[in-house]
Design an enzyme around this catalytic site. Sequence first.
Site, PDB file in Angstrom:
ATOM      1  N   GLU A  16      -3.793  -9.448   3.785  1.00 47.35           N
ATOM      2  CA  GLU A  16      -4.535  -9.126   5.015  1.00 47.35           C
ATOM      3  C   GLU A  16      -5.670 -10.097   5.292  1.00 47.35           C
ATOM      4  O   GLU A  16      -5.996 -10.400   6.440  1.00 47.35           O
ATOM      5  CB  GLU A  16      -5.101  -7.693   4.933  1.00 47.35           C
ATOM      6  CG  GLU A  16      -4.074  -6.595   5.122  1.00 47.35           C
ATOM      7  CD  GLU A  16      -3.347  -6.183   3.836  1.00 47.35           C
ATOM      8  OE1 GLU A  16      -3.376  -6.964   2.858  1.00 47.35           O
ATOM      9  OE2 GLU A  16      -2.772  -5.081   3.822  1.00 47.35           O
ATOM     10  N   GLU A  74       0.834  -1.206   0.000  1.00 43.28           N
ATOM     11  CA  GLU A  74       0.000   0.000   0.000  1.00 43.28           C
ATOM     12  C   GLU A  74       0.871   1.260   0.000  1.00 43.28           C
ATOM     13  O   GLU A  74       0.558   2.242  -0.678  1.00 43.28           O
ATOM     14  CB  GLU A  74      -0.945  -0.019   1.213  1.00 43.28           C
ATOM     15  CG  GLU A  74      -2.011  -1.094   1.063  1.00 43.28           C
ATOM     16  CD  GLU A  74      -2.886  -1.244   2.296  1.00 43.28           C
ATOM     17  OE1 GLU A  74      -2.324  -1.441   3.389  1.00 43.28           O
ATOM     18  OE2 GLU A  74      -4.111  -1.160   2.159  1.00 43.28           O
TER      19      GLU A  74
HETATM   20  C1  3H9 Z   1      -1.459  -4.895   7.144  1.00 38.35           C
HETATM   21  O1  3H9 Z   1      -0.492  -4.567   6.516  1.00 38.35           O
HETATM   22  C2  3H9 Z   1      -2.650  -4.009   7.345  1.00 38.35           C
HETATM   23  C3  3H9 Z   1      -2.695  -2.827   6.427  1.00 38.35           C
HETATM   24  O2  3H9 Z   1      -3.368  -3.141   5.238  1.00 38.35           O
HETATM   25  C4  3H9 Z   1      -3.484  -1.713   7.030  1.00 38.35           C
HETATM   26  C5  3H9 Z   1      -2.813  -0.868   8.036  1.00 38.35           C
HETATM   27  C6  3H9 Z   1      -3.644   0.342   8.416  1.00 38.35           C
HETATM   28  N1  3H9 Z   1       4.146  -7.442  11.955  1.00 38.35           N
HETATM   29  O3  3H9 Z   1       7.224 -15.275   9.236  1.00 38.35           O
HETATM   30  P1  3H9 Z   1       8.595 -15.185   9.764  1.00 38.35           P
HETATM   31  C7  3H9 Z   1       7.523 -11.257  12.584  1.00 38.35           C
HETATM   32  S1  3H9 Z   1      -1.569  -6.397   7.915  1.00 38.35           S
HETATM   33  C8  3H9 Z   1       4.812  -7.823  13.059  1.00 38.35           C
HETATM   34  O4  3H9 Z   1       9.066 -16.254  10.670  1.00 38.35           O
HETATM   35  P2  3H9 Z   1       9.707 -15.566   7.131  1.00 38.35           P
HETATM   36  C9  3H9 Z   1       7.149 -12.696  12.911  1.00 38.35           C
HETATM   37  O5  3H9 Z   1       6.202 -12.746  13.943  1.00 38.35           O
HETATM   38  C10 3H9 Z   1      -0.019  -7.160   7.591  1.00 38.35           C
HETATM   39  N2  3H9 Z   1       5.656  -8.874  13.073  1.00 38.35           N
HETATM   40  O6  3H9 Z   1       9.672 -14.970   8.599  1.00 38.35           O
HETATM   41  C11 3H9 Z   1       8.486 -13.263  13.301  1.00 38.35           C
HETATM   42  O7  3H9 Z   1       8.755 -12.849  14.625  1.00 38.35           O
HETATM   43  P3  3H9 Z   1       9.565 -13.797  15.613  1.00 38.35           P
HETATM   44  C12 3H9 Z   1       0.071  -7.685   6.210  1.00 38.35           C
HETATM   45  C13 3H9 Z   1       5.830  -9.549  11.943  1.00 38.35           C
HETATM   46  O8  3H9 Z   1      10.972 -15.104   6.565  1.00 38.35           O
HETATM   47  C14 3H9 Z   1       9.466 -12.544  12.380  1.00 38.35           C
HETATM   48  O9  3H9 Z   1       8.785 -11.346  11.958  1.00 38.35           O
HETATM   49  N3  3H9 Z   1       1.305  -8.429   6.057  1.00 38.35           N
HETATM   50  C15 3H9 Z   1       5.160  -9.206  10.770  1.00 38.35           C
HETATM   51  O10 3H9 Z   1       9.343 -17.017   7.155  1.00 38.35           O
HETATM   52  C16 3H9 Z   1       9.859 -13.339  11.158  1.00 38.35           C
HETATM   53  O11 3H9 Z   1       8.666 -13.772  10.503  1.00 38.35           O
HETATM   54  C17 3H9 Z   1       1.363  -9.735   6.315  1.00 38.35           C
HETATM   55  O12 3H9 Z   1       0.382 -10.366   6.654  1.00 38.35           O
HETATM   56  C18 3H9 Z   1       4.289  -8.091  10.801  1.00 38.35           C
HETATM   57  N4  3H9 Z   1       3.633  -7.689   9.716  1.00 38.35           N
HETATM   58  O13 3H9 Z   1       8.492 -14.851   6.383  1.00 38.35           O
HETATM   59  C19 3H9 Z   1       2.712 -10.386   6.162  1.00 38.35           C
HETATM   60  N5  3H9 Z   1       5.523 -10.079   9.801  1.00 38.35           N
HETATM   61  O14 3H9 Z   1      10.902 -14.025  14.970  1.00 38.35           O
HETATM   62  C20 3H9 Z   1       3.009 -11.213   7.378  1.00 38.35           C
HETATM   63  C21 3H9 Z   1       6.409 -10.918  10.354  1.00 38.35           C
HETATM   64  O15 3H9 Z   1       9.598 -13.032  16.896  1.00 38.35           O
HETATM   65  N6  3H9 Z   1       4.356 -11.780   7.362  1.00 38.35           N
HETATM   66  N7  3H9 Z   1       6.592 -10.608  11.645  1.00 38.35           N
HETATM   67  O16 3H9 Z   1       8.730 -15.059  15.706  1.00 38.35           O
HETATM   68  C22 3H9 Z   1       4.687 -12.836   6.586  1.00 38.35           C
HETATM   69  O17 3H9 Z   1       3.916 -13.327   5.780  1.00 38.35           O
HETATM   70  C23 3H9 Z   1       6.070 -13.409   6.769  1.00 38.35           C
HETATM   71  O18 3H9 Z   1       6.542 -12.994   8.007  1.00 38.35           O
HETATM   72  C24 3H9 Z   1       7.102 -12.997   5.677  1.00 38.35           C
HETATM   73  C25 3H9 Z   1       8.509 -13.485   6.124  1.00 38.35           C
HETATM   74  C26 3H9 Z   1       6.717 -13.670   4.369  1.00 38.35           C
HETATM   75  C27 3H9 Z   1       7.155 -11.514   5.527  1.00 38.35           C
END
Ligand code: 3H9
Length: 688
Positions: free
Chosen positions: A124, A104
């Site tokens: 999301e 975004e």
């Molecule tokens: C959004 O964006 C809403 C908006 O539209 C509106 C706003 C107004 N936040 O998965 P991993 C942490 S909603 C906080 O093991 P990988 C995760 O908990 C969001 N923490 O790594 C972990 O912590 P820990 C939309 C986050 O390499 C560490 O990072 N975005 C977030 O296997 C490593 O993560 C998503 O839904 C976050 N957003 O995969 C994407 N993301 O080490 C969500 C990760 O303490 N994330 N963490 O356990 C993912 O899909 C995967 O993390 C990603 C990396 C593919 C990025």
Amino acid sequence: MSNFVSVTRDGGVAVVTIDNPPVNALSFHVREPLMQALVSLRNGPDVAAIVIACAGTFVAGADITEFGKPVRQPDLRAIIAVLETIAKPTVAAIHGTALGGGLELALGCHFRIADSQAKLGLPEVKLGLLPGGGGTVRLPRLVGPLKALGMIVSGTPIGAAEALAAGLIDAVFDGALTAQAVRFASEMAGKGGPFTPVRERDGRLDQAELPAFDRQAAELAQKARGLEAPIACAQSVRNAIALPFEEALAAERELFVKLVAGDQSRAQRHLFFAEREAAKVAGKDIVRRKIARVGVIGAGTMGGGIAMALANGGFSVTVLEATQEALQRGLAMIDKNYAVSVSRGSLSEEVKQQRLALFKGSIDYADLVDCDLIVEAVFEEMAIKKDVFGRLDAVAKPGAILATNTSYLDVNEIAASTSRPQGVVGMHFFSPANIMKLLEIVRAEKTAPDVLATIVELARRIGKVPVVVGVCHGFVGNRMLAARGTDSEALLLEGATPQQIDRVFSDFGWPMGPFQMGDLAGLDIGWRNRKARGETAMIADTLCEQGHFGQKTGRGFYLYENGSRTPAPNPEVEALIRDKAAEKGIARRSIGADEIIERAHYPMINEGAKILEEGIAARASDIDVVWVNGYGFPVGKGGPMFWAGLEGLDKIIGRLDHWHERTGKDVFKPAPLLRQMAETGAWEGVAS
Ligand code: 3H9
């Protein structure tokens, strides 16, 4: 300047770099300096263009840990609003992942360029949300409403090439991306503008597309099975076509605020963190064993699926069978399964060949001598397993990990049949093993910590969701499944029908109810297990004695006429239930949905509490991960233990007491931990 956002200059181009490891989430400590940087660069006289870049990976979204807390300004929407007031060209330089709020943010720029390996998406919906930073109203302006609908409702990211073809990005580059972005930005600045923000690009929004859009949205809504977010996503993209930009943006916000505060999104966010927590084993610094070649013993449905899962993760696999014939049959099935993926377009012929090249077949245990990990998937009988492990012990190299795919048996006993119990572990895959995400990793008494850590890491590498569990009959999943089914027969005899119970289950959000499930898996499996344990189930046993095993024989709790897979009510089963009830002197009555829910689900939660008490699972959230990924517990309810919090522990205990008094069955006797957690309010933490 801050630790998280820095600004550097390359000629007339300002490069704003976000650096908030591990995934550059847009936490408050990033938003605040980012906003300041953009405001100051907007009016900077010697700034010709602005590049937004990231260290590590592009922004993977809003900071999920901030949801449910008061929003601290500036929020993402305010930052994008400022971006869109900048007259100079703005360029997002995307590598790694641009997800959610990250994409975004990029949509707030005039241009987006990406590395060829980048992934872009709005996931999301998987958190029970819709993109709340203008994604639903800006993305359709670039890629068209139908493409946007598909991306937003599925939440699945797309690659750079597809993004370029769809119009989401303007160029793909390989190599030093920031330097390319700077060059691109100064070239654009040289052209002199004016540069049109995405919000003003209405060319691809065509009202005439609304009927086609509505048809597609209705199809998607049907698949949503009670989840609110996919419906809200579709509604919001529709608003982008039907409403002026500002109105559509305001409507998106309203929907986002509602979803983020709702139980479904809370449940899905709980699962996001629960899965990551479950994959952490104590002792982060433990040195993992090196796994290159693996062996799989047994090339039946389970062994073949496990071998495919391992090959899909890039491992060389030796498949061992007892006879050449069984081996050829198993390898042919693997070939056929890959061919189906090719025919469906989910795998290319080239990749299929690469995968097949990883397989080697054998009927000689000596061929397992090179394997670093050997997974046994033979018949579920202790004597056979012990025999296999005895042979493995004799041939496997020192340090090799020996794993059993047992779904019920005592892994300690299996380990004791070798001279190296420290190298033995359970790897309980779910069928079909190449598809199902869950892997229960069974830690036996003597399993070495580095063995456990190695298998957890391997599970992630092959795309599984690992959960470490202890030894008990059925581990976490099958033990709770048994508790769920304990009162099924009583429900039938007292007045319910299989189709009524199954409907209550699907209305709850399960993919199917227990009787459909039994018919699909084969009623003979449960029958065999019951016989082995000296147990009976009046209705199911009678069906099996009559040779009715479910779908595979065309008859079970339902009828499957002419090879149909759609279950039709079976009047003979209904008559059988009535006869058996009469035999036992049970007066049948009408049974409501609430009663079915509580007599099936509350014992399951109770069993979960016992599993925690005994230390079989380390955390309540691990149990939720097992149930959502292995058994289809509805994601919008967050798993059985999270759902118990929503349902209310006091209520559950009250009903368990009631049913315990009426039936005398142990499964209804509230576990001490359940009472303790209700009294101390500790469950609140589980369900928050
Ligand atoms: C959004 O964006 C809403 C908006 O539209 C509106 C706003 C107004 N936040 O998965 P991993 C942490 S909603 C906080 O093991 P990988 C995760 O908990 C969001 N923490 O790594 C972990 O912590 P820990 C939309 C986050 O390499 C560490 O990072 N975005 C977030 O296997 C490593 O993560 C998503 O839904 C976050 N957003 O995969 C994407 N993301 O080490 C969500 C990760 O303490 N994330 N963490 O356990 C993912 O899909 C995967 O993390 C990603 C990396 C593919 C990025």
